[in-house]
Enzyme design. Structure first.
Site, PDB file in Angstrom:
ATOM      1  N   ASN A  14       0.880  -1.175   0.000  1.00  0.00           N
ATOM      2  CA  ASN A  14       0.000   0.000   0.000  1.00  0.00           C
ATOM      3  C   ASN A  14       0.916   1.223   0.000  1.00  0.00           C
ATOM      4  OD1 ASN A  14      -1.793   2.057   0.456  1.00  0.00           O
ATOM      5  ND2 ASN A  14      -2.320   1.437   2.553  1.00  0.00           N
ATOM      6  N   HIS A 101      -9.319   1.828   5.061  1.00  0.00           N
ATOM      7  CA  HIS A 101      -8.025   1.925   5.741  1.00  0.00           C
ATOM      8  C   HIS A 101      -8.166   2.877   6.929  1.00  0.00           C
ATOM      9  CE1 HIS A 101      -3.852   2.787   6.616  1.00  0.00           C
ATOM     10  NE2 HIS A 101      -3.559   1.663   5.970  1.00  0.00           N
ATOM     11  N   GLU A 103      -6.406   5.167   8.003  1.00  0.00           N
ATOM     12  CA  GLU A 103      -6.110   6.580   7.716  1.00  0.00           C
ATOM     13  C   GLU A 103      -7.320   7.266   7.091  1.00  0.00           C
ATOM     14  OE1 GLU A 103      -2.554   5.646   5.571  1.00  0.00           O
ATOM     15  OE2 GLU A 103      -1.619   5.067   7.463  1.00  0.00           O
ATOM     16  N   GLY A 179       3.084   2.199  10.681  1.00  0.00           N
ATOM     17  CA  GLY A 179       4.100   3.237  10.474  1.00  0.00           C
ATOM     18  C   GLY A 179       4.875   3.584  11.738  1.00  0.00           C
TER      19      GLY A 179
HETATM   20  P1  13P Z   1       3.303   0.241   7.499  1.00  0.00           P
HETATM   21  O1  13P Z   1       3.699  -1.071   6.893  1.00  0.00           O
HETATM   22  O2  13P Z   1       4.109   1.398   6.965  1.00  0.00           O
HETATM   23  O3  13P Z   1       3.267   0.176   9.001  1.00  0.00           O
HETATM   24  O4  13P Z   1       1.809   0.534   7.020  1.00  0.00           O
HETATM   25  C1  13P Z   1       0.857  -0.441   7.187  1.00  0.00           C
HETATM   26  C2  13P Z   1      -0.361  -0.041   6.448  1.00  0.00           C
HETATM   27  O5  13P Z   1      -1.056   0.872   6.846  1.00  0.00           O
HETATM   28  C3  13P Z   1      -0.677  -0.765   5.222  1.00  0.00           C
HETATM   29  O6  13P Z   1      -1.953  -0.466   4.779  1.00  0.00           O
END
Ligand code: 13P
Length: 257
Positions: A14, A101, A103, A179
């Protein structure tokens, strides 16, 4: 064309809001040969790119990698400034989209009810929804993770038939692990993926729960991906940061073989 109805391993990148068209094309040119390795090893391999990158990435990789979107609207067309429909994605050969997601849930008011409409729109177009769920740090610390995730799943799957439900890929992504470099332990990932599988069993039946694919996401890196995938209920990984560079994307794949 939907993904095969079987619990094949699935590694999905992603990119979030990363990569200009030039950068995306460079990645696609370098990564397309990885599709052969994935196919030979019965692994689905893909990336979800920003809308603007999709046509070029798809044209370069063809069917060697799965190319997905990160969001879509649930209506076919209309006065929805800034939105993209499933039909528009399908026309350019895109057959998968991430939905819900964290976010988007956090910054764009995406609710599970809205996700349910998007999941239905994708399925109507014979596309694969990758439905994300997962709790915040606060919910985790309060010990309310399972109630929270159960509600997300029940609302997201509302009124889906068993046949449709099995076509959805679920991604469990605890927000506190996204993240942050603070990945969930493999035990937590397994416990939650198993818990989600059991919800599907309660909503449908054992067969549906055995067929549905459930991914873990949240700070998955080349050095921990194999641990997650060794868990019986974790069928794959949704990967953000570590999917951005071809070298690390390739390492994620080779560490799964
Ligand atoms: P990271 O792998 O950067 O932690 O992100 C995970 C994510 O949100 C994938 O959709």
């Amino acid at each position: 064309m939907l993904l095969d109805k079987m619990r094949k391993k699935f590694l999905l990148g992603n990119w979030k809001m990363n990569k200009t068209v030039a950068e995306a094309k460079e990645f696609a040119n370098e990564a397309k040969s990885l599709g052969d390795i994935a196919k030979k090893n019965n692994i689905d391999l893909g990336v979800c790119a920003p809308f603007i990158d999709l046509i070029d990435v798809k044209n370069i990789v063809g069917d060697s990698l799965i190319v997905g979107a990160q969001n879509c609207h649930y209506l076919e067309k209309g006065a929805f400034t800034g939105e993209i429909s499933c039909e528009m994605l399908k026309e350019i050969g895109i057959n998968l989209s991430i939905i819900g997601h964290s976010e988007r849930r956090e910054y764009d008011n995406e609710t599970s009810t809205k996700c349910n409409l998007k999941i239905k729109a994708l399925l109507k177009n014979e596309m694969t929804p990758v439905y994300c769920c997962g709790e915040s740090l606060k919910t985790y610390e309060e010990g309310k993770t399972k109630d929270f995730v159960k509600t997300q799943i029940v609302e997201g799957f509302k009124d889906l038939t068993k046949l449709d439900a099995e076509k959805v890929v679920i991604a469990y992504e605890p927000i506190w692990a996204i993240g942050t470099g603070k990945s969930a332990s493999k035990e937590i990932a397994e416990d939650m993926c198993k818990f989600i599988r059991n919800i599907i069993k309660d909503l449908y039946d054992e067969d549906a729960s055995n067929n549905i694919r459930i991914l873990y996401g949240g700070s998955v890196k080349p050095n921990n991906i194999a641990e997650y995938l060794s868990q019986p209920d974790v069928d794959g990984a949704l990967v953000g940061g570590a999917s951005l560079k071809v070298d690390s994307y390739k390492e994620l794949l080779t560490n799964l073989l």
